[in-house]
Scaffold this motif. Structure first.
Motif, mmCIF file in Angstrom:
data_model
loop_
_atom_site.group_PDB
_atom_site.id
_atom_site.type_symbol
_atom_site.label_atom_id
_atom_site.label_comp_id
_atom_site.label_asym_id
_atom_site.label_seq_id
_atom_site.Cartn_x
_atom_site.Cartn_y
_atom_site.Cartn_z
ATOM 1 N N LEU A 29 -7.287 7.100 6.037
ATOM 2 C CA LEU A 29 -7.468 6.254 7.214
ATOM 3 C C LEU A 29 -8.346 5.055 6.868
ATOM 4 N N ALA A 30 -8.003 4.413 5.746
ATOM 5 C CA ALA A 30 -8.712 3.211 5.305
ATOM 6 C C ALA A 30 -7.742 2.334 4.527
ATOM 7 N N PHE A 31 -8.030 1.030 4.532
ATOM 8 C CA PHE A 31 -7.241 0.100 3.716
ATOM 9 C C PHE A 31 -7.778 0.099 2.296
ATOM 10 N N ARG A 32 -6.864 0.109 1.361
ATOM 11 C CA ARG A 32 -7.237 -0.009 -0.045
ATOM 12 C C ARG A 32 -6.992 -1.428 -0.570
ATOM 13 N N TRP A 33 -6.067 -2.164 0.054
ATOM 14 C CA TRP A 33 -5.712 -3.510 -0.387
ATOM 15 C C TRP A 33 -5.978 -4.569 0.673
ATOM 16 N N TYR A 309 19.023 3.505 1.415
ATOM 17 C CA TYR A 309 20.199 3.261 0.575
ATOM 18 C C TYR A 309 21.378 4.164 0.941
ATOM 19 N N GLN A 310 21.101 5.307 1.522
ATOM 20 C CA GLN A 310 22.172 6.237 1.861
ATOM 21 C C GLN A 310 22.701 6.040 3.288
ATOM 22 N N ASN A 311 22.072 5.156 4.059
ATOM 23 C CA ASN A 311 22.490 4.941 5.447
ATOM 24 C C ASN A 311 22.929 3.503 5.641
ATOM 25 N N GLY A 312 24.112 3.309 6.218
ATOM 26 C CA GLY A 312 24.614 1.966 6.446
ATOM 27 C C GLY A 312 24.261 1.434 7.807
ATOM 28 N N TRP A 313 23.057 1.730 8.298
ATOM 29 C CA TRP A 313 22.656 1.227 9.601
ATOM 30 C C TRP A 313 21.160 0.920 9.576
ATOM 31 N N ASP A 314 20.672 0.452 10.709
ATOM 32 C CA ASP A 314 19.327 -0.103 10.824
ATOM 33 C C ASP A 314 18.315 1.021 11.037
ATOM 34 N N THR A 315 17.770 1.564 9.949
ATOM 35 C CA THR A 315 16.878 2.720 10.077
ATOM 36 C C THR A 315 15.444 2.333 10.410
ATOM 37 N N ASP A 316 15.070 1.075 10.229
ATOM 38 C CA ASP A 316 13.751 0.577 10.651
ATOM 39 C C ASP A 316 12.608 1.437 10.126
ATOM 40 N N GLN A 317 12.600 1.697 8.831
ATOM 41 C CA GLN A 317 11.496 2.441 8.231
ATOM 42 C C GLN A 317 10.379 1.480 7.824
ATOM 43 N N PHE A 318 9.172 1.988 7.715
ATOM 44 C CA PHE A 318 8.059 1.130 7.326
ATOM 45 C C PHE A 318 8.219 0.684 5.874
ATOM 46 N N PRO A 319 7.836 -0.555 5.566
ATOM 47 C CA PRO A 319 8.030 -1.080 4.207
ATOM 48 C C PRO A 319 7.137 -0.376 3.194
ATOM 49 N N ASN A 320 7.665 -0.185 1.977
ATOM 50 C CA ASN A 320 6.856 0.426 0.917
ATOM 51 C C ASN A 320 7.261 -0.010 -0.484
ATOM 52 N N ASP A 321 8.124 -1.028 -0.605
ATOM 53 C CA ASP A 321 8.643 -1.461 -1.910
ATOM 54 C C ASP A 321 7.831 -2.653 -2.409
ATOM 55 N N ILE A 322 6.936 -2.418 -3.361
ATOM 56 C CA ILE A 322 6.042 -3.467 -3.833
ATOM 57 C C ILE A 322 6.806 -4.555 -4.580
ATOM 58 N N ASN A 323 7.853 -4.215 -5.307
ATOM 59 C CA ASN A 323 8.628 -5.238 -6.015
ATOM 60 C C ASN A 323 9.320 -6.178 -5.030
ATOM 61 N N GLU A 324 9.977 -5.583 -4.037
ATOM 62 C CA GLU A 324 10.671 -6.398 -3.039
ATOM 63 C C GLU A 324 9.704 -7.330 -2.323
ATOM 64 N N MET A 367 0.516 -2.470 5.983
ATOM 65 C CA MET A 367 -0.436 -3.572 5.819
ATOM 66 C C MET A 367 -0.945 -3.647 4.389
ATOM 67 N N ASP A 368 -1.189 -2.494 3.791
ATOM 68 C CA ASP A 368 -1.661 -2.469 2.402
ATOM 69 C C ASP A 368 -0.606 -3.005 1.431
ATOM 70 N N ILE A 369 0.658 -2.654 1.636
ATOM 71 C CA ILE A 369 1.696 -3.064 0.684
ATOM 72 C C ILE A 369 1.908 -4.570 0.756
ATOM 73 N N PHE A 370 1.805 -5.156 1.955
ATOM 74 C CA PHE A 370 1.918 -6.612 2.061
ATOM 75 C C PHE A 370 0.711 -7.301 1.449
#
Length: 443
Positions: A29-33, A309-324, A367-370
């Protein structure tokens, strides 16, 4: 720092305001970045990222899906009276938003208070909640990034709103947008979004596409003109989306919307709100849609999420891909930042994430990944040869015949003469793998 407010009841008991503790912290429950006041490329992280909470997913989401009912049963959704229930929900929302140090929030009109089929009653209820939200904003320092109207959920909008073949439906949409604009203006909203949830078609057999698009343009002009007359100074955003629920939507992707805005003389007032999951549904990358918007000076705001990647619809998951997100932040920084908007977490915790803490974990991670992507992208721009490699790839257009071509000084015969005189071109590497390694090196 936002001031934590809780209302009469504390909905998130035992959770303090989330603070930055750095990379050595193991506190979930803290920000690291995300260090809001840290200066990166001349601005603080808070100024670069302008995070916002999506009121609908975080406080209206139930966990329901097409195959099952609600799994998220929360304390703020229990009262029978719609206004009392809406105020509980707003208490919970502002407690959460301030504990998360989110500077902004975003809403649809029907997120704020439940709507019925009675236009006048809906407007009265919305005005009551706008007054309540104004009080909350003043107490906390939280601002409204943008408002919008939900013109897709009600059965009357099954064939669209501004593009509906029935004028009576379009008129209802106009009434709803007027009230949503009034609410946004009253709350000092910095922008207003048009999300064409069903502005498209299911079959061309029963659709006059040209007429529907012309109606949409007229509707947007009416809404824009009304808002300006009321003193609204902000930017209007259109959020591209290719499909789902419609087979094909008229705001398919960034390039499509740019063409639409240009054709119907809307470019001066509108920019784009790019959503990650919508980009991938359109067959693009998030980076592609950002770059198209930036190229045309239309990069206004972001709805941050991801698909599966396995779903062809709008799953609206929280972002977590640092490369992207690093590649995305490279585009945002190079283009001078977002124009008017911010980063709205249009994302929802999973159906089986049923604890209140899960809402905190999700936003902390986003927030941390961004923040990490912002730091990484800045280092790449400042210290690596990324920009030089891309610039050098087009060096043949910087002088001589190449420069003459760019300045419109050559004919097709001139191109033939050059090719004939200079023989076969040299093979020059695009260095894609090297540049991908640069991204990973700075991550």
């Amino acid at each position: 720092m936002t001031k934590v407010i809780t209302g009469d009841t504390t909905f998130f008991k035992g959770i303090d305001q989330i603070k930055y503790e750095g990379l050595n912290s193991d506190n979930p429950l803290a920000f690291r970045w995300y260090d809001a006041d840290r200066v990166v490329a001349g601005k603080t992280m808070k100024e670069h990222l302008r995070f916002a909470c999506a009121y609908w997913h975080s406080f209206n989401g139930t966990g329901a899906d097409p195959f099952g009912g609600p799994t998220h049963i929360f304390d703020w959704d229990k009262k029978e009276d719609p206004v009392a229930r809406a105020k509980d929900k707003m208490d919970a929302a502002f407690e959460f938003i301030t504990k998360m140090q989110l500077p902004y929030y975003c809403f649809h009109d029907v997120d704020v208070v439940d709507y019925t089929n009675d236009i006048a009653e809906n407007e009265r209820h919305l005005q009551q909640l706008v007054a309540y939200a104004k009080q909350k904003q003043e107490e906390s320092g939280v601002k409204l990034l943008w408002g919008t109207a939900n013109l897709f959920s009600h059965a009357r909008y099954m064939n669209g709103a501004a593009t509906n073949p029935n004028f009576h439906v379009l008129a209802h949409a106009g009434a709803q947008v007027k009230a949503a604009l009034d609410a946004t203006i009253a709350l000092g909203g910095e922008n207003y979004v048009f999300w064409g949830g069903r502005e498209g078609y299911m079959s061309l057999l029963n659709t006059n596409m040209k007429r529907e698009q012309e109606h949409l343009a007229k509707f947007l002009h009416l809404a824009k003109d009304y808002a300006r007359q009321q003193g609204f100074k902000g930017t209007f955003f259109i959020e591209p989306k290719p499909c789902e629920p419609s087979k094909h939507q008229y705001d398919y992707d960034a390039a499509t919307v740019k063409g639409f805005l240009q054709e119907f003389d809307l470019l001066d007032d509108f920019k784009l709100n790019i959503e990650v999951n919508h980009a991938t549904l359109a067959g693009h990358t998030f980076q592609h849609e950002l770059q198209v918007a930036a190229n045309h000076n239309l990069l206004g705001s972001i709805d941050a999420n991801r698909g599966d990647y396995q779903n062809g619809w709008d799953t609206d998951q929280f972002p977590n891909d640092i490369n992207e997100l690093t590649e995305a932040m490279l585009i945002i920084l190079e283009s001078g930042g977002l124009q008017g908007g911010g980063i709205n977490f249009d994302a929802k915790i999973r159906r089986n994430s049923t604890d209140k803490l899960d809402l905190f974990y999700a936003h902390i991670g986003g927030m941390d990944i961004f923040a990490r992507a912002l730091l990484t992208a800045d280092q790449i721009l400042q210290k690596s040869d990324y920009l030089a490699i891309r610039k050098n790839r087009y060096a043949a257009f910087d002088e001589g015949a190449g420069a003459d071509f760019e300045h419109g000084k050559l004919t097709l015969d001139d191109l033939r003469s050059f090719a004939l005189a200079n023989g076969e071109p040299e093979t020059i590497s695009g260095k894609q793998e090297y540049l991908e390694n640069v991204i990973n090196r700075y991550i």
